[in-house]
Design a protein around this motif. Sequence first.
Motif, PDB file in Angstrom:
ATOM      1  N   HIS A 110       0.781  -1.220  -0.056  1.00  0.00           N
ATOM      2  CA  HIS A 110       0.031   0.033  -0.013  1.00  0.00           C
ATOM      3  C   HIS A 110       0.665   1.140  -0.097  1.00  0.00           C
ATOM      4  O   HIS A 110       0.637   2.234  -0.790  1.00  0.00           O
ATOM      5  CB  HIS A 110      -0.818   0.052   1.245  1.00  0.00           C
ATOM      6  N   ASN A 114       1.431   3.719  -3.551  1.00  0.00           N
ATOM      7  CA  ASN A 114       1.246   5.114  -3.321  1.00  0.00           C
ATOM      8  C   ASN A 114       2.407   5.885  -3.462  1.00  0.00           C
ATOM      9  O   ASN A 114       2.151   7.016  -4.150  1.00  0.00           O
ATOM     10  CB  ASN A 114       0.620   5.189  -2.276  1.00  0.00           C
ATOM     11  N   ARG A 117       3.354   5.915  -7.331  1.00  0.00           N
ATOM     12  CA  ARG A 117       2.145   6.220  -8.477  1.00  0.00           C
ATOM     13  C   ARG A 117       2.747   7.398  -9.312  1.00  0.00           C
ATOM     14  O   ARG A 117       2.320   7.244 -10.368  1.00  0.00           O
ATOM     15  CB  ARG A 117       0.696   6.625  -7.513  1.00  0.00           C
ATOM     16  N   LEU A 184      -7.237  -0.139  -5.115  1.00  0.00           N
ATOM     17  CA  LEU A 184      -6.393   0.746  -6.016  1.00  0.00           C
ATOM     18  C   LEU A 184      -6.826   1.080  -7.480  1.00  0.00           C
ATOM     19  O   LEU A 184      -6.604   1.926  -8.021  1.00  0.00           O
ATOM     20  CB  LEU A 184      -5.062  -0.101  -5.923  1.00  0.00           C
ATOM     21  N   ARG A 187      -8.711   3.875  -8.119  1.00  0.00           N
ATOM     22  CA  ARG A 187      -7.817   5.286  -7.932  1.00  0.00           C
ATOM     23  C   ARG A 187      -6.953   5.257  -9.090  1.00  0.00           C
ATOM     24  O   ARG A 187      -6.163   6.484  -9.113  1.00  0.00           O
ATOM     25  CB  ARG A 187      -7.192   5.241  -6.484  1.00  0.00           C
ATOM     26  N   TRP A 280      -8.392   0.370   2.880  1.00  0.00           N
ATOM     27  CA  TRP A 280      -7.551   1.464   2.304  1.00  0.00           C
ATOM     28  C   TRP A 280      -7.495   2.583   3.362  1.00  0.00           C
ATOM     29  O   TRP A 280      -6.252   3.228   3.362  1.00  0.00           O
ATOM     30  CB  TRP A 280      -8.314   2.044   1.325  1.00  0.00           C
ATOM     31  N   ASP A 284      -3.763   3.911   5.023  1.00  0.00           N
ATOM     32  CA  ASP A 284      -3.393   5.136   4.947  1.00  0.00           C
ATOM     33  C   ASP A 284      -3.044   5.746   5.995  1.00  0.00           C
ATOM     34  O   ASP A 284      -1.836   6.380   6.451  1.00  0.00           O
ATOM     35  CB  ASP A 284      -4.488   6.159   4.471  1.00  0.00           C
ATOM     36  N   LEU A 289      -0.107   8.017   5.381  1.00  0.00           N
ATOM     37  CA  LEU A 289      -0.406   8.702   3.852  1.00  0.00           C
ATOM     38  C   LEU A 289      -1.625   9.637   4.166  1.00  0.00           C
ATOM     39  O   LEU A 289      -2.457   9.108   5.019  1.00  0.00           O
ATOM     40  CB  LEU A 289      -0.816   7.756   3.051  1.00  0.00           C
ATOM     41  N   GLY A 293      -2.173  12.196  -0.698  1.00  0.00           N
ATOM     42  CA  GLY A 293      -0.887  11.404  -1.160  1.00  0.00           C
ATOM     43  C   GLY A 293       0.398  11.621  -0.392  1.00  0.00           C
ATOM     44  O   GLY A 293       1.481  11.154  -0.709  1.00  0.00           O
ATOM     45  N   THR A 295       2.759  12.320   3.050  1.00  0.00           N
ATOM     46  CA  THR A 295       2.915  11.589   3.975  1.00  0.00           C
ATOM     47  C   THR A 295       3.016  12.456   5.446  1.00  0.00           C
ATOM     48  O   THR A 295       3.545  13.671   5.448  1.00  0.00           O
ATOM     49  CB  THR A 295       4.345  10.713   3.969  1.00  0.00           C
TER      50      THR A 295
END
Length: 302
Positions: A110, A114, A117, A184, A187, A280, A284, A289, A293, A295
């Motif tokens: 995950h 991310n 991406r 995912l 998204r 999800w 996160d 996250l 997106g 951190t």
Amino acid sequence: MGTTSMTGASRGLGREAAEHLLRHHPDQHLLVFNRRPGLAAELAASTGNDNVSEVLCDLASFADIRRAAAEVDRPLDGFLGNAGLQMATTDKHTADGVEMTFGVNVLAYHLLLNLLRPRFTNPARVIIVGSDVHDSAHNSMGLIPPPRWTDPRELARPREGGGREGRRAYATSKLGVVYLVHALRRRLPEGVDVYSYNPGLVPDTELSRDAGRFGRAAFRTIGKALVTLPIATTADRAGRLLAETMTGPRPGESGSYISRGEVIPSSSESYDERREEELWAVADELCGLTADGTTRTPRRSA
């Protein structure tokens, strides 16, 4: 020239898949994430193709995953997530306090995906290796108990549990992989496809390396008998098919479950959007996250 990134390329079916990619797609760069240095040199030597590089990464550490992702400085048109583990117990934890199996098999992907991406080109293909044991109806000859899904926060918490519960945690994590892929898919932009992949039973791997000396010996003995049966396959065959699925024609709609190269339905339990979105959101939170997106400091599992 494109770039495929990969985890779990050091041994077993992952090593076979990596070598197949390098031998049969010499113009495609292979970027491997690995815990120890030197894997890229090993792969170059064994295949005669030096179009391979590495980034050191411990999937049991969110901080290390962030550092590794930040070192990726090239566009990616492929990601093959093969690394995974099966623990003998459920009391071991990652650097962030997460139960080890759930932390590496689910949360690490995950976070890593991310973070990567923005690097994915369009088109691109993402494959995460799962398992048919995610299906409660699957007959694993009693070796792997069926998954038991619950609040992801509970799955992330280390807890007491011997060999049977360790193996159940593995099956449950592979159900989590399917949920993660479904979430995912919703998204990712059109053209960036994600799949969960079941290689089938591959006894000649080191998946049982945490089982202790006697457990590993028993698994190897049973494995030698199983590879002669239709239900099992060898690491070289499984790795070759995985690599071909990664590089061949589009296997199916994004979010599909691929078993031994063929798109089939995953378990009925694996189609649950409420669970997918809950996983999800919790992932996160645990991985640090935010919705955009970026951190933040991850929440340590209690």
